[in-house]
Design an enzyme around this catalytic site. Structure first.
Site, PDB file in Angstrom:
ATOM      1  N   THR A 172      42.860  14.475 -35.876  1.00 52.61           N
ATOM      2  CA  THR A 172      41.619  16.032 -35.600  1.00 52.61           C
ATOM      3  C   THR A 172      41.948  16.371 -35.496  1.00 52.61           C
ATOM      4  O   THR A 172      42.924  17.089 -35.264  1.00 52.61           O
ATOM      5  CB  THR A 172      41.063  14.472 -34.375  1.00 52.61           C
ATOM      6  OG1 THR A 172      42.031  14.322 -33.805  1.00 52.61           O
ATOM      7  CG2 THR A 172      40.622  12.770 -35.075  1.00 52.61           C
ATOM      8  N   GLU A 195      37.664  10.328 -37.910  1.00 51.50           N
ATOM      9  CA  GLU A 195      37.695   8.840 -37.665  1.00 51.50           C
ATOM     10  C   GLU A 195      36.882   7.960 -38.375  1.00 51.50           C
ATOM     11  O   GLU A 195      36.872   7.063 -38.489  1.00 51.50           O
ATOM     12  CB  GLU A 195      37.204   8.855 -35.822  1.00 51.50           C
ATOM     13  CG  GLU A 195      38.140   9.585 -35.013  1.00 51.50           C
ATOM     14  CD  GLU A 195      37.610  10.630 -34.785  1.00 51.50           C
ATOM     15  OE1 GLU A 195      37.114  11.269 -35.573  1.00 51.50           O
ATOM     16  OE2 GLU A 195      38.173  11.075 -33.478  1.00 51.50           O
ATOM     17  N   LYS A 234      22.976  21.713 -20.427  1.00 53.75           N
ATOM     18  CA  LYS A 234      22.289  21.257 -19.231  1.00 53.75           C
ATOM     19  C   LYS A 234      21.121  22.208 -18.101  1.00 53.75           C
ATOM     20  O   LYS A 234      22.278  22.583 -17.394  1.00 53.75           O
ATOM     21  CB  LYS A 234      23.215  20.164 -18.264  1.00 53.75           C
ATOM     22  CG  LYS A 234      23.364  18.899 -19.678  1.00 53.75           C
ATOM     23  CD  LYS A 234      24.799  18.133 -19.038  1.00 53.75           C
ATOM     24  CE  LYS A 234      25.834  17.372 -20.210  1.00 53.75           C
ATOM     25  NZ  LYS A 234      26.539  18.628 -20.516  1.00 53.75           N
ATOM     26  N   TRP A 251      17.998  18.615 -21.162  1.00 53.11           N
ATOM     27  CA  TRP A 251      18.777  18.615 -22.647  1.00 53.11           C
ATOM     28  C   TRP A 251      18.292  20.249 -22.996  1.00 53.11           C
ATOM     29  O   TRP A 251      16.918  19.757 -23.694  1.00 53.11           O
ATOM     30  CB  TRP A 251      19.509  17.696 -23.017  1.00 53.11           C
ATOM     31  CG  TRP A 251      20.184  16.852 -21.941  1.00 53.11           C
ATOM     32  CD1 TRP A 251      20.959  17.343 -20.883  1.00 53.11           C
ATOM     33  CD2 TRP A 251      21.126  16.137 -22.450  1.00 53.11           C
ATOM     34  NE1 TRP A 251      21.836  15.991 -20.803  1.00 53.11           N
ATOM     35  CE2 TRP A 251      22.268  15.262 -21.921  1.00 53.11           C
ATOM     36  CE3 TRP A 251      21.668  15.329 -23.871  1.00 53.11           C
ATOM     37  CZ2 TRP A 251      22.740  14.185 -21.494  1.00 53.11           C
ATOM     38  CZ3 TRP A 251      22.454  13.910 -23.842  1.00 53.11           C
ATOM     39  CH2 TRP A 251      22.330  13.588 -23.185  1.00 53.11           C
TER      40      TRP A 251
END
Ligand code: ADP
Length: 491
Positions: free
Chosen positions: A135, A280, A388, A393
Site C-alpha cells: 500500500t 487490499e 468535521k 460532516w
C-alpha cells in the site's frame, strides 16, 4: 525467463521485484515469475529511495529487475537491500552501462537470451502466492498485500465481465495506470484472458504522448487516475483533437470529477467507467456501469449516476455502518464506514503486519460512503479527510468536484483547518488553469445553490502545485502539514 529464474536456484514462493514502467518486459515478468511458482513483487518507483529499500527488505526480494530510468534509484539503494542477490536491468545487452557499481548487474536480454525457449510450467496449488504489492502507506510503514493465483484469476474473470470493464478480444487496451501499483487494476491479466491487444505507454504519460498513442494504436479502452486524464483533456483542448477509436475509459484511484465525465461524453463521445478499489482488493471493488432502466434516462441523470463510484462487481460484498457498527440503509443518503468482503480481498497483510485487519470478517476500507437502492456506492470521503464542522460532516470530495467544474480551476483540494468554534472548516486549495485569473470571491460565489451554505469553503488559497503521491493522488496529509497554523478569515 522462467528458465533463468530456475538457473538462479530460486525456490517456489521467492520474491522477484520490479521497478518498471508499463512495458512488454514487465509484462513478461508478470507471467514468467508467477507461472514458474515465484512471486512478482511490483515496487512503486515514485516512492523515496529509502522506502523502496524498506519495502524490498520487508519482502525479502531475491532478484530486482528495473527499467534504466530507475537506475539512479537502484544506485542509491542496492547496498541497503540486504536480501537482493541479483540485479537485472530491463534492457538489451548493448544498452547496459559499464560502470554502474551495482554488483553482478546483467541486462535482461542477455540474462534470458541464453535460455531455451520451452519451459515445463508446473501445476501450482491455486492458493499459492502469485503477486505482492505494498500500500502507498500514507500513514505508518507500507504494508504488503499478497495475491494468490486463485484470487487473481477470480478477480480477472470479474473485471472482464460486461457489467464491469467489458473486455474482449476486439478491444485494444491502454493501461496508463501503472503496472507497478496494484497490477494496473488487473488489466494485464484481463487482456491475456480475453485476448485483447495491450498497448503500453512506458514512461511517457503526458497528455500529448498518451493522445498520440491512443490514436496511433487505435486504442478502444484506456484506464488511469484522474490526474492523467486532466493532462490528456488539456492537450486535446489545445490541439482540437478527437478520438478515432476510443469509446470508454476507466477512471479511478481517486474520485473522478463529474465535470471530467461530462467533458469526455459531450465533447469526445467517450463513456467514463468510474471505478473504485484498493490495493487490499486486488484492486477492483465497484464499477459504474448503468442498469437497463438507467441507460434510458436523459444525459444529465445518467451523468449523475456515473459520477458515483458504481456497483459492486460480482464477488464483492459491501456494507456501510455507523460509528457503533450498526448497518446503515441503502438509501443513497446515509453515509457510513464502508466495509467489504470477497475472494480477492485480503484477510491479513503480508507477514501479518498490523495484526488482524478484519472486523467480523469484513475488511474496513477507511472510506466513508453512501449506497443507493440500485446498489451504487458513492465515496463521500476517506475517513481521515472528512471535514468535521460543528458536529456535521463535510465531504471534501463534493467541495472539490464543484470547484473542478469551474473553467478557471485546473486542480482543487479541500482540507479541514482547525477552527475555534466549529472544530474544523473547509479551505479550498486551488491551482489555476493556465491563462485564467479566477478569484477567491468568484469561486466562493460559484458554490451558491450547489451545496449548503455552511459547506462552502471559508477561504480559497491559490498555489502553483498540489503535492501528488506516488500513485498520482493528491496528498492531503502533506497539504494539511503545509497549512498547519493557517488562520481562517474571521476565526
Ligand atoms: P493507497 O493510495 O492508500 O495505497 P490505494 O492505492 O489502494 O491506497 O487506494 C485506495 C483508496 O483510494 C481507496 O480506499 C479510496 O480512498 C481511494 N479511491 C480509489 N478509487 C476511488 C474513486 N473512484 N473515488 C474516490 N476514491 C477512490
Amino acid at each position: 525467463m522462467a528458465n533463468a529464474l530456475d538457473r538462479l536456484g530460486l525456490a517456489a514462493g521467492d520474491r522477484v521485484a520490479t521497478l518498471a514502467w508499463n512495458g512488454y518486459r514487465h509484462f513478461e515478468l508478470y507471467f514468467g515469475v508467477t507461472g514458474s511458482g515465484r512471486v512478482v513483487h511490483t515496487i512503486n518507483p515514485r516512492l523515496a529511495p529509502d522506502q523502496v529499500a524498506w519495502i524490498a527488505n520487508d519482502a525479502e526480494d531475491q532478484v530486482l529487475c528495473f527499467d534504466m530510468t530507475f537506475l539512479p534509484i537502484v544506485k542509491a539503494v542496492w547496498s541497503k537491500c540486504s536480501t537482493v542477490k541479483h540485479w537485472v536491468a530491463l534492457c538489451d545487452a548493448d544498452k547496459l552501462p559499464a560502470d554502474t557499481g551495482i554488483p553482478g548487474l546483467v541486462s535482461y536480454e542477455a540474462w534470458i537470451g541464453r535460455e531455451p525457449v520451452g519451459y515445463a510450467w508446473p501445476q501450482l496449488d491455486e492458493r499459492c502466492a502469485a503477486a505482492l504489492c505494498y500500500t502507498s502507506g500514507t500513514t505508518g510503514n507500507p504494508k504488503g498485500a499478497l495475491y494468490s493465483h486463485r484470487s487473481t484469476l477470480l478477480h480477472t474473470f470479474a473485471v472482464s465481465m460486461p457489467d464491469a470493464l467489458s473486455l474482449s478480444a476486439s478491444d485494444t487496451i491502454l493501461p496508463v495506470v501503472p503496472m507497478f501499483h496494484v497490477n494496473a487494476w488487473g488489466l494485464p491479466y484481463a487482456a491475456a484472458m480475453t485476448g485483447a491487444k495491450l498497448v503500453f505507454p512506458g514512461g511517457a504519460l503526458d497528455g500529448k504522448s498518451v493522445y498520440e498513442l491512443i490514436e496511433g494504436e487505435n486504442v478502444t479502452m484506456a484506464a488511469g487516475v484522474p490526474t492523467v486524464w486532466l493532462g490528456l483533456l488539456n492537450h486535446m483542448a489545445e490541439v482540437g483533437g478527437k478520438f478515432a477509436s476510443m469509446r470508454r475509459t476507466v477512471i479511478g484511484g481517486s474520485a473522478c470529477p463529474p465535470a471530467m465525465i461530462r467533458t469526455f461524453k459531450e465533447k469526445y463521445d467517450v463513456t467514463v467507467l468510474h471505478a473504485w478499489g484498493m490495493t487490499e482488493m486486488s484492486p477492483v471493488g465497484t464499477v459504474g456501469t448503468l442498469k437497463l432502466q438507467q441507460s434510458r434516462l436523459p444525459l444529465d441523470d445518467r451523468l449523475a449516476i456515473m459520477g458515483k463510484q458504481g456497483r459492486a462487481v460480482y464477488g464483492v460484498d459491501m456494507k456501510i455502518v455507523d460509528g457503533e457498527g450498526r448497518e446503515l440503509p441503502w438509501d443513497g443518503k446515509s453515509a457510513g464506514d464502508l466495509l467489504v468482503k470477497g475472494p480477492w480481498i485480503i484477510s491479513q497483510y503480508f507477514k501479518a503486519a498490523g495484526g488482524d485487519p478484519l472486523v467480523d470478517g469484513w475488511f474496513p476500507t477507511g472510506d466513508v460512503a453512501t449506497i443507493d437502492a440500485d446498489g451504487f456506492m458513492q465515496i463521500t470521503d476517506r475517513s481521515k479527510d472528512v471535514i468535521k464542522s460543528g458536529g456535521e460532516w463535510i465531504s471534501s470530495i463534493d467541495v472539490e468536484n464543484i470547484a473542478m467544474a469551474h473553467p478557471g480551476v485546473a486542480m482543487a483540494a479541500c482540507i479541514g483547518i482547525t477552527h475555534p468554534k466549529w472544530d474544523e472548516r473547509p479551505v479550498l486549495v486551488v491551482v489555476r488553469r493556465a491563462g485564467t485569473n479566477v478569484t477567491a470571491a468568484e469561486l466562493r460565489a460559484f458554490y451558491e445553490g450547489k451545496i449548503a451554505k455552511w459547506q462552502v469553503p471559508d477561504d480559497v488559497v491559490f498555489v502553483d502545485a498540489i503535492p501528488l503521491g506516488a500513485t498520482g493522488k493528491m496528498q492531503k496529509v502533506k497539504l494539511r502539514e503545509q497549512f498547519k497554523g493557517y488562520v481562517l478569515p474571521g476565526a
